[in-house]
Write a protein that holds these residues in place. Structure first.
Motif, PDB file in Angstrom:
ATOM      1  N   HIS A  35      42.624  37.377  48.751  1.00 51.74           N
ATOM      2  CA  HIS A  35      42.418  38.456  49.722  1.00 51.74           C
ATOM      3  C   HIS A  35      41.604  39.587  49.095  1.00 51.74           C
ATOM      4  O   HIS A  35      40.665  40.110  49.718  1.00 51.74           O
ATOM      5  N   ALA A  36      41.948  39.954  47.864  1.00 51.90           N
ATOM      6  CA  ALA A  36      41.198  41.016  47.186  1.00 51.90           C
ATOM      7  C   ALA A  36      39.774  40.576  46.891  1.00 51.90           C
ATOM      8  O   ALA A  36      38.824  41.357  47.043  1.00 51.90           O
ATOM      9  N   ALA A  37      39.609  39.323  46.484  1.00 52.85           N
ATOM     10  CA  ALA A  37      38.268  38.817  46.190  1.00 52.85           C
ATOM     11  C   ALA A  37      37.399  38.822  47.435  1.00 52.85           C
ATOM     12  O   ALA A  37      36.204  39.162  47.383  1.00 52.85           O
ATOM     13  N   THR A  38      37.970  38.470  48.582  1.00 53.82           N
ATOM     14  CA  THR A  38      37.225  38.471  49.837  1.00 53.82           C
ATOM     15  C   THR A  38      36.782  39.882  50.197  1.00 53.82           C
ATOM     16  O   THR A  38      35.663  40.097  50.685  1.00 53.82           O
ATOM     17  N   ALA A  39      37.639  40.857  49.930  1.00 51.59           N
ATOM     18  CA  ALA A  39      37.340  42.237  50.304  1.00 51.59           C
ATOM     19  C   ALA A  39      36.202  42.835  49.489  1.00 51.59           C
ATOM     20  O   ALA A  39      35.431  43.648  49.999  1.00 51.59           O
ATOM     21  N   VAL A  40      36.086  42.458  48.220  1.00 50.92           N
ATOM     22  CA  VAL A  40      35.067  43.064  47.356  1.00 50.92           C
ATOM     23  C   VAL A  40      33.800  42.220  47.271  1.00 50.92           C
ATOM     24  O   VAL A  40      32.796  42.680  46.711  1.00 50.92           O
ATOM     25  N   SER A  41      33.831  41.005  47.833  1.00 53.43           N
ATOM     26  CA  SER A  41      32.680  40.116  47.716  1.00 53.43           C
ATOM     27  C   SER A  41      31.733  40.279  48.897  1.00 53.43           C
ATOM     28  O   SER A  41      32.147  40.538  50.027  1.00 53.43           O
ATOM     29  N   VAL A  88      34.180  32.075  48.928  1.00 52.90           N
ATOM     30  CA  VAL A  88      35.168  32.704  48.055  1.00 52.90           C
ATOM     31  C   VAL A  88      36.309  31.745  47.742  1.00 52.90           C
ATOM     32  O   VAL A  88      36.825  31.697  46.633  1.00 52.90           O
ATOM     33  N   VAL A  89      36.700  30.953  48.752  1.00 47.92           N
ATOM     34  CA  VAL A  89      37.825  30.037  48.623  1.00 47.92           C
ATOM     35  C   VAL A  89      37.325  28.602  48.719  1.00 47.92           C
ATOM     36  O   VAL A  89      36.492  28.282  49.575  1.00 47.92           O
ATOM     37  N   LEU A  90      37.835  27.740  47.833  1.00 51.85           N
ATOM     38  CA  LEU A  90      37.486  26.320  47.873  1.00 51.85           C
ATOM     39  C   LEU A  90      38.377  25.615  48.884  1.00 51.85           C
ATOM     40  O   LEU A  90      39.596  25.630  48.773  1.00 51.85           O
ATOM     41  N   PHE A  91      37.767  25.004  49.910  1.00 53.80           N
ATOM     42  CA  PHE A  91      38.506  24.352  50.988  1.00 53.80           C
ATOM     43  C   PHE A  91      38.475  22.836  50.832  1.00 53.80           C
ATOM     44  O   PHE A  91      37.476  22.265  50.363  1.00 53.80           O
ATOM     45  N   GLY A  96      37.366  53.329  47.487  1.00 52.13           N
ATOM     46  CA  GLY A  96      36.866  53.005  46.165  1.00 52.13           C
ATOM     47  C   GLY A  96      37.791  52.141  45.332  1.00 52.13           C
ATOM     48  O   GLY A  96      37.627  52.054  44.105  1.00 52.13           O
ATOM     49  N   LEU A  97      38.762  51.483  45.952  1.00 52.87           N
ATOM     50  CA  LEU A  97      39.689  50.641  45.202  1.00 52.87           C
ATOM     51  C   LEU A  97      38.990  49.362  44.756  1.00 52.87           C
ATOM     52  O   LEU A  97      38.359  48.682  45.572  1.00 52.87           O
ATOM     53  N   ASP A  98      39.093  49.053  43.461  1.00 53.95           N
ATOM     54  CA  ASP A  98      38.512  47.808  42.972  1.00 53.95           C
ATOM     55  C   ASP A  98      39.476  46.657  43.221  1.00 53.95           C
ATOM     56  O   ASP A  98      40.535  46.827  43.835  1.00 53.95           O
ATOM     57  N   ARG A  99      39.116  45.470  42.748  1.00 50.86           N
ATOM     58  CA  ARG A  99      39.912  44.287  43.071  1.00 50.86           C
ATOM     59  C   ARG A  99      41.333  44.358  42.504  1.00 50.86           C
ATOM     60  O   ARG A  99      42.281  43.885  43.127  1.00 50.86           O
ATOM     61  N   PHE A 100      41.479  44.974  41.331  1.00 54.42           N
ATOM     62  CA  PHE A 100      42.816  45.087  40.749  1.00 54.42           C
ATOM     63  C   PHE A 100      43.669  46.093  41.523  1.00 54.42           C
ATOM     64  O   PHE A 100      44.848  45.865  41.771  1.00 54.42           O
ATOM     65  N   ALA A 101      43.051  47.189  41.918  1.00 49.84           N
ATOM     66  CA  ALA A 101      43.776  48.187  42.704  1.00 49.84           C
ATOM     67  C   ALA A 101      44.158  47.635  44.072  1.00 49.84           C
ATOM     68  O   ALA A 101      45.227  47.954  44.604  1.00 49.84           O
ATOM     69  N   LEU A 102      43.299  46.802  44.657  1.00 55.31           N
ATOM     70  CA  LEU A 102      43.622  46.192  45.949  1.00 55.31           C
ATOM     71  C   LEU A 102      44.827  45.269  45.838  1.00 55.31           C
ATOM     72  O   LEU A 102      45.678  45.235  46.727  1.00 55.31           O
ATOM     73  N   VAL A 103      44.907  44.520  44.746  1.00 52.17           N
ATOM     74  CA  VAL A 103      46.060  43.651  44.542  1.00 52.17           C
ATOM     75  C   VAL A 103      47.321  44.489  44.371  1.00 52.17           C
ATOM     76  O   VAL A 103      48.367  44.194  44.960  1.00 52.17           O
ATOM     77  N   SER A 104      47.229  45.548  43.590  1.00 52.45           N
ATOM     78  CA  SER A 104      48.396  46.413  43.384  1.00 52.45           C
ATOM     79  C   SER A 104      48.826  47.072  44.692  1.00 52.45           C
ATOM     80  O   SER A 104      50.024  47.177  44.980  1.00 52.45           O
ATOM     81  N   PHE A 105      47.861  47.510  45.487  1.00 49.42           N
ATOM     82  CA  PHE A 105      48.182  48.079  46.791  1.00 49.42           C
ATOM     83  C   PHE A 105      48.897  47.054  47.663  1.00 49.42           C
ATOM     84  O   PHE A 105      49.883  47.372  48.339  1.00 49.42           O
ATOM     85  N   SER A 106      48.401  45.820  47.663  1.00 48.72           N
ATOM     86  CA  SER A 106      49.015  44.766  48.477  1.00 48.72           C
ATOM     87  C   SER A 106      50.457  44.525  48.059  1.00 48.72           C
ATOM     88  O   SER A 106      51.350  44.380  48.903  1.00 48.72           O
TER      89      SER A 106
END
Length: 379
Positions: free
Chosen positions: A51-57, A64-67, A92-102
């Protein structure tokens, strides 16, 4: 009939002030426990990362995801990805901050929301503490930072709203609660259809008017939530197809662990038996009918979990915890006066125990990341 124990007709102002104090203390205990988890730089092992990778990519979701080629490649949670993209772009949240927020957001939604629907919020806190004692690993599941916790929270809220609808199928607060829970869950989560577990299970209670009222409110919420994704038909249809492809056509040994059959969860069966014993023996509970949506939902979730364990962890268990909180609330109202000093002793002890049992880093469970500890929410 089941008495509506979540509200009172004429609340005493002094009792209301005490309740607000209890709510504040328990909310702080749970929220700071979530902050402790985040401060350890806990990184969940699964979906929160995609989810975080999708948001910042800048790439499409399919890159992003292998199906699996047998599964159609679509974004199953466009609403949640839109929220994360907004936090990334505006905050301005980066991918790590997005995971922590989640992690913190979904943990707080599940653990804190029920407090506000009970006249005795400590009833939920005690039940949650007992659930952690039975399964010390439960906080880890609550800290996975995944939208499935919205479905579990919706089950909690619908079970707590059931008493209001039994007393009055036109209860505005009960219908609004069902509508909002279903709408937000559908907007942000993929398996929207699991929300229907409670109204469908409620049908067998015999309270048809209440069950139909809940079903209507949930359906309205699902439709509004789907429209909020801006692709309602795709969102509703794709997720049904995806789950069918995953569970209906994949042999159990090849599924992820949470979609494999479970063994019955003996600890929680014993938990349920003790609650049932209390219902049968305590005089305060004689007027409480177990023809309740919480009981039928919990039982259905437990039985269905022999095909996929998530029916229990995401549906049956939350329903059982909500129902137990309603039972315990009655006992507390009868035996512990709202303004008694002993109540503060109980609430304080539960708050400390809850915070400690959740934030305790035993087995280094919260140190899954090689990153230095991050306390970005506190800076």
């Amino acid at each position: 009939m089941t008495e509506d124990v979540t509200t009172e007709a004429v609340p005493d102002p002094a009792d209301s002030r005490v309740r607000r104090g209890v709510l504040l203390l328990l909310t702080l205990a749970l929220f700071t426990a979530g902050l402790r988890i985040v401060d350890y730089a806990f990184i969940p092992p699964d979906d929160a990362l995609r989810h975080a990778a999708t948001a910042v990519s800048d790439r499409p979701y399919q890159d992003v995801v292998l199906f699996d080629e047998a599964v159609p490649a679509e974004d199953s949670t466009p609403g949640w990805h839109a929220v994360l993209r907004t936090l990334h772009g505006v905050g301005g949240l980066d991918r790590f901050a997005l995971v922590s927020f989640s992690v913190l957001f979904f943990f707080a939604v599940f653990t804190v929301s029920p407090l506000f629907l009970l006249k005795r919020p400590e009833a939920w806190a005690i039940v949650l503490l007992l659930a952690i004692v039975v399964n010390p690993g439960y906080p880890v599941r609550l800290a996975l930072g995944r939208p499935f916790l919205l479905s579990s929270t919706a089950v909690l809220l619908l079970v707590l709203a059931w008493s209001r609808l039994v007393e009055d199928p036109r209860s505005r607060s009960g219908l609004a609660l069902c509508f909002v829970a279903a709408g937000i869950t559908t907007w942000l989560h993929s398996t929207w259809f699991l929300i229907y577990a409670v109204p469908f299970a409620a049908v067998v209670t015999g309270e048809r008017r209440a069950a139909l009222a809940m079903l209507g409110a949930v359906t309205a919420g699902v439709l509004v939530g789907a429209m909020a994704t801006l692709q309602p038909w795709t969102h509703l249809s794709y997720n049904v197809i995806h789950v069918w492809k995953t569970i209906g056509t994949t042999p159990a040994p090849f599924r992820v662990s949470e979609l494999q059959p479970f063994s019955g969860d003996a600890g929680y069966v014993a938990f349920a038996m003790l609650a049932l014993l209390g219902w049968a023996t305590l005089p305060e509970l004689r007027g409480f009918s177990l023809r309740h949506a919480g009981a039928t939902t919990a039982l259905a979730g437990w039985v269905l979990a022999f095909s996929a364990s998530r029916f229990w962890t995401d549906i049956g268990l939350p329903a059982m915890l909500a129902l137990t909180a309603l039972l315990l609330q009655r006992v507390l109202q009868a035996r512990l006066p709202a303004r008694a000093p002993a109540r503060w002793v109980v609430v304080g002890a539960v708050a400390v125990a809850l915070h400690a049992s959740i934030s305790a880093n035993h087995g280094r469970r919260w140190e899954s990341s090689p990153l230095p500890r991050i306390a970005w929410l506190l800076s």
